[in-house]
Scaffold this motif. Structure first.
Motif, mmCIF file in Angstrom:
data_model
loop_
_atom_site.group_PDB
_atom_site.id
_atom_site.type_symbol
_atom_site.label_atom_id
_atom_site.label_comp_id
_atom_site.label_asym_id
_atom_site.label_seq_id
_atom_site.Cartn_x
_atom_site.Cartn_y
_atom_site.Cartn_z
ATOM 1 N N ALA A 1 -3.174 -12.021 33.679
ATOM 2 C CA ALA A 1 -2.624 -13.117 34.689
ATOM 3 C C ALA A 1 -0.974 -13.018 34.794
ATOM 4 C CB ALA A 1 -2.861 -14.460 34.516
ATOM 5 N N LEU A 2 -0.363 -13.101 33.596
ATOM 6 C CA LEU A 2 1.085 -12.849 33.331
ATOM 7 C C LEU A 2 1.578 -11.472 34.184
ATOM 8 C CD1 LEU A 2 1.380 -14.312 29.808
ATOM 9 C CD2 LEU A 2 2.055 -15.545 31.985
ATOM 10 N N ALA A 3 0.964 -10.546 33.783
ATOM 11 C CA ALA A 3 1.568 -9.146 34.350
ATOM 12 C C ALA A 3 1.256 -9.211 35.972
ATOM 13 C CB ALA A 3 0.503 -8.053 34.047
ATOM 14 N N LEU A 4 0.326 -9.767 36.353
ATOM 15 C CA LEU A 4 0.268 -10.041 37.875
ATOM 16 C C LEU A 4 1.225 -11.092 38.326
ATOM 17 C CD1 LEU A 4 -1.288 -9.157 40.641
ATOM 18 C CD2 LEU A 4 -2.861 -11.369 40.237
ATOM 19 N N ALA A 5 1.453 -12.013 37.775
ATOM 20 C CA ALA A 5 2.486 -12.969 38.047
ATOM 21 C C ALA A 5 3.877 -12.175 38.287
ATOM 22 C CB ALA A 5 2.666 -14.373 37.207
ATOM 23 N N GLU A 6 4.164 -11.305 37.206
ATOM 24 C CA GLU A 6 5.532 -10.695 37.286
ATOM 25 C C GLU A 6 5.604 -9.844 38.189
ATOM 26 O OE1 GLU A 6 6.396 -8.799 33.335
ATOM 27 O OE2 GLU A 6 6.668 -10.905 32.177
ATOM 28 N N ALA A 7 4.358 -8.988 38.659
ATOM 29 C CA ALA A 7 4.357 -7.973 39.848
ATOM 30 C C ALA A 7 4.706 -8.843 41.071
ATOM 31 C CB ALA A 7 3.116 -7.407 39.535
#
Length: 148
Positions: free
Chosen positions: A87-93
């Motif tokens: 979820a955090l990786a997607l949020a950053e992307a």
């Protein structure tokens, strides 16, 4: 820092609040929703949203260690589980579109942890907080402000 302006059309504010509420409700994980909103707000340097969402995260029982290490979540070992990391990786992307798109591997990893409905709502949560960040940062609304 002082605000440039505190004016905000009530229709816009209401629409943003409704969109945020719908995205969070559909996502169904209030603690993780707060973590991704905090991470996006860190990236966007939005003190107002950081202040607000850190307080809400604490109300939802997000562990202090996660809040302390969120800016370095990739290096935080087992403080964040695989679902939270996705979820955090997607949020950053979604927040930092430097390549002009969300990388396939980031999206596909998130899709392993969230069904289609929750994934769509997660993207909406991130999209809405990015909108809020831009509204607050561009007007220089300070942390803790009651006029915005």
């Amino acid at each position: 820092m002082t605000a440039r302006t505190t004016y905000m059309d009530e229709g816009v504010r209401s629409a943003m609040r409704a969109l945020s509420a719908a995205a969070k409700k559909g996502f169904g994980d209030p603690a993780l929703a707060e973590l991704v909103q905090i991470r996006a707000s860190q990236l966007n340097h939005c003190a107002f949203c950081l202040d607000m969402h850190l307080a809400i995260a604490r109300e939802h029982g997000v562990p202090q260690k996660q809040l302390d290490l969120l800016a370095a979540w990739e290096e935080a070992g087992d403080v964040f589980d695989e679902r939270e990391r996705a979820a955090l990786a997607l949020a950053e992307a979604v927040t930092v579109l430097t390549e002009g798109f969300v990388p396939d591997e980031v999206y596909e990893n998130a899709a392993k942890h969230f069904d289609e409905v929750r994934l769509a709502h997660l993207i909406a949560v991130v999209t809405v907080i990015n909108g809020w960040n831009r509204l607050m940062v561009s007007r220089r609304i300070p942390a803790g402000s009651t006029e915005w």
